[in-house]
Design an enzyme around this catalytic site. Structure first.
Site, PDB file in Angstrom:
ATOM      1  N   GLU A   1      -4.025   7.757  -3.807  1.00 35.90           N
ATOM      2  CA  GLU A   1      -4.313   7.346  -5.426  1.00 35.90           C
ATOM      3  C   GLU A   1      -5.751   8.172  -5.673  1.00 35.90           C
ATOM      4  O   GLU A   1      -6.598   8.318  -4.899  1.00 35.90           O
ATOM      5  CB  GLU A   1      -4.695   5.993  -5.552  1.00 35.90           C
ATOM      6  CG  GLU A   1      -3.163   5.133  -5.076  1.00 35.90           C
ATOM      7  CD  GLU A   1      -3.357   3.834  -4.893  1.00 35.90           C
ATOM      8  OE1 GLU A   1      -4.396   3.047  -4.957  1.00 35.90           O
ATOM      9  OE2 GLU A   1      -2.280   3.097  -4.659  1.00 35.90           O
TER      10      GLU A   1
ATOM     11  N   ARG B   1       0.742  -1.302  -0.193  1.00 30.88           N
ATOM     12  CA  ARG B   1       0.109  -0.162   0.009  1.00 30.88           C
ATOM     13  C   ARG B   1       0.733   1.304  -0.016  1.00 30.88           C
ATOM     14  O   ARG B   1       1.967   1.021   0.579  1.00 30.88           O
ATOM     15  CB  ARG B   1      -0.927   0.118   1.268  1.00 30.88           C
ATOM     16  CG  ARG B   1      -2.170  -0.842   1.253  1.00 30.88           C
ATOM     17  CD  ARG B   1      -3.025  -0.461   0.220  1.00 30.88           C
ATOM     18  NE  ARG B   1      -4.243  -1.240   0.239  1.00 30.88           N
ATOM     19  CZ  ARG B   1      -4.419  -2.177  -0.771  1.00 30.88           C
ATOM     20  NH1 ARG B   1      -3.576  -2.457  -1.535  1.00 30.88           N
ATOM     21  NH2 ARG B   1      -5.744  -2.983  -0.690  1.00 30.88           N
TER      22      ARG B   1
ATOM     23  N   HIS C   1      -1.793   1.082  -9.692  1.00 31.88           N
ATOM     24  CA  HIS C   1      -2.321   0.067  -8.660  1.00 31.88           C
ATOM     25  C   HIS C   1      -3.322  -1.156  -9.448  1.00 31.88           C
ATOM     26  O   HIS C   1      -4.325  -1.353  -9.250  1.00 31.88           O
ATOM     27  CB  HIS C   1      -3.621   0.714  -7.639  1.00 31.88           C
ATOM     28  CG  HIS C   1      -3.798  -0.309  -6.344  1.00 31.88           C
ATOM     29  ND1 HIS C   1      -4.162   0.544  -5.518  1.00 31.88           N
ATOM     30  CD2 HIS C   1      -3.912  -1.632  -6.291  1.00 31.88           C
ATOM     31  CE1 HIS C   1      -4.328  -0.654  -4.537  1.00 31.88           C
ATOM     32  NE2 HIS C   1      -4.097  -1.744  -5.028  1.00 31.88           N
TER      33      HIS C   1
HETATM   34  O1  LIG Z   1      -4.673  -4.038  -3.642  1.00 36.05           O
HETATM   35  C1  LIG Z   1      -5.283  -4.990  -3.887  1.00 36.05           C
HETATM   36  C2  LIG Z   1      -5.839  -5.760  -2.955  1.00 36.05           C
HETATM   37  O2  LIG Z   1      -5.635  -5.425  -1.712  1.00 36.05           O
HETATM   38  O3  LIG Z   1      -6.489  -6.580  -3.240  1.00 36.05           O
END
Ligand SMILES: O=CC(=O)O
Length: 339
Positions: A285, A256, A303
């Site tokens: 984001e 993250r 992402h």
């Molecule tokens: O970032 C993607 C997830 O957490 O599945």
């Protein structure tokens, strides 16, 4: 009865039947629902209550259905916090269509006796593949080389500068869960040495363990961030860690954004204090610091590390499986926390 009257009656019966099923609240459609299509999620065991399709304002929608909602399907785009939980007295299950669970108030779920499931190991392979892809792209300057050729600079300015070899590098993995373990498997095949940092040392692996991430960085050429975002990992990768990694060090982040202190990362990159980064995730984001856009030793991805049609199909089966298990009083398939 005309054909259209018969059809109307059938639709009404279907509607009534679906209203009698346990209700699963969906506030915003998770990406998997949009990509795979809602029909793949249909089940005789539950019904989706789609807030975004209702003409009612959200607060009114919630108060209308508050007592009938037994489960929520969410993703990183729709947080489940204490305020929402308090409005849903029959809520017993939160299913998130993501591996990350930082958008869910786990302690509130615990206090209210609500179970939580996530994407389990569904995303581990694709997340690990993407981490390796970003790493090779940074080391071998693949994105920069691609831009060089497209801009016609090869013919004008001559040979492109060399990238560096992955084999033989010391790789530090931060977070040896599903994705981290798959990264380790792949990295081993490249002939790199591996060490790691995580909440606890793992009995199942013999890689050197560093409880201090700064020490891990000081003993690595590359850091790959695969852990979840928690209070403990927020800004875990700060200036001190980056300086310990050193001028040629590379950081890859598929966890993250907020695990890295983005401001300090940008500063270190601009000042040439680290070698390069590959980032799939960002602190705010979809905003990406503009300095990153101008640096050739930075590879960016929006992402998308874990998302493929294949992983979404598996996720769809897992989401439906968890909800059906729950409404049949069977064990959950990918519990984060049991009731
Ligand atoms: O970032 C993607 C997830 O957490 O599945």
């Amino acid at each position: 009865m005309t054909k259209s009257q018969i059809m109307d009656t059938e639709i009404q019966l279907d509607h009534r039947k679906s209203q009698q099923l346990p209700q699963v609240l969906v506030l915003k459609p998770p990406p998997v629902l949009t990509v795979i299509g809602e029909h793949s999620f249909s089940s005789p065991k539950f019904n989706f209550l789609k807030a975004w399709e209702s003409p009612l304002p959200l607060h009114q929608f919630l108060s209308t259905y508050a007592h009938s909602v037994q489960a929520i399907l969410c993703s990183g785009y729709s947080p489940v916090n204490e305020e929402l939980i308090r409005q849903l007295p029959s809520l017993r299950l939160v299913v998130t269509a993501s591996a990350g669970i930082n958008h869910i108030d786990l302690s509130a779920c615990w206090r209210h006796g609500i179970a939580v499931t996530n994407a389990g190991s569904v995303f581990s392979d694709d997340g690990a593949d993407a981490a390796i892809g970003l790493l090779i792209a940074v080391l071998r300057k693949i994105s920069a080389a691609d831009r060089y050729v497209r801009r016609g600079l090869w013919a004008k300015e001559g040979d492109f500068r060399l990238g560096s070899k992955l084999g033989g590098k010391r790789v530090g993995i931060v977070g040896l869960g599903g994705i981290g373990s798959e990264v380790a498997k792949r990295i081993e095949a490249f002939g790199c040495s591996i060490s790691y940092n995580s909440r606890k040392q793992k009995a199942s692996v013999s890689y050197p363990f560093f409880s201090d991430v700064c020490e891990l960085a000081a003993n690595s050429d590359i850091l790959i961030i695969c852990c979840g975002l928690t209070e403990q990992t927020h800004h875990l990768i700060n200036r001190q860690v980056l300086l310990a990694l050193g001028k040629d060090g590379v950081v890859i982040n598929v966890g993250r954004g907020a695990i890295i202190d983005e401001k300090e990362l940008v500063q270190c990159l601009v000042q040439g204090e680290i070698g390069g980064v590959g980032l799939d995730v960002f602190e705010n984001e979809p905003d990406v610091p503009k300095e990153l856009l101008e640096l050739d030793n930075v590879v960016l991805s929006p992402h998308r590390a874990v998302f493929t049609p294949e992983s979404f199909m598996d996720l769809c089966r897992l989401v439906v499986g968890n909800l059906e298990a729950f409404f049949s009083n069977k064990p959950l398939l990918s519990p984060v926390m049991a009731e």
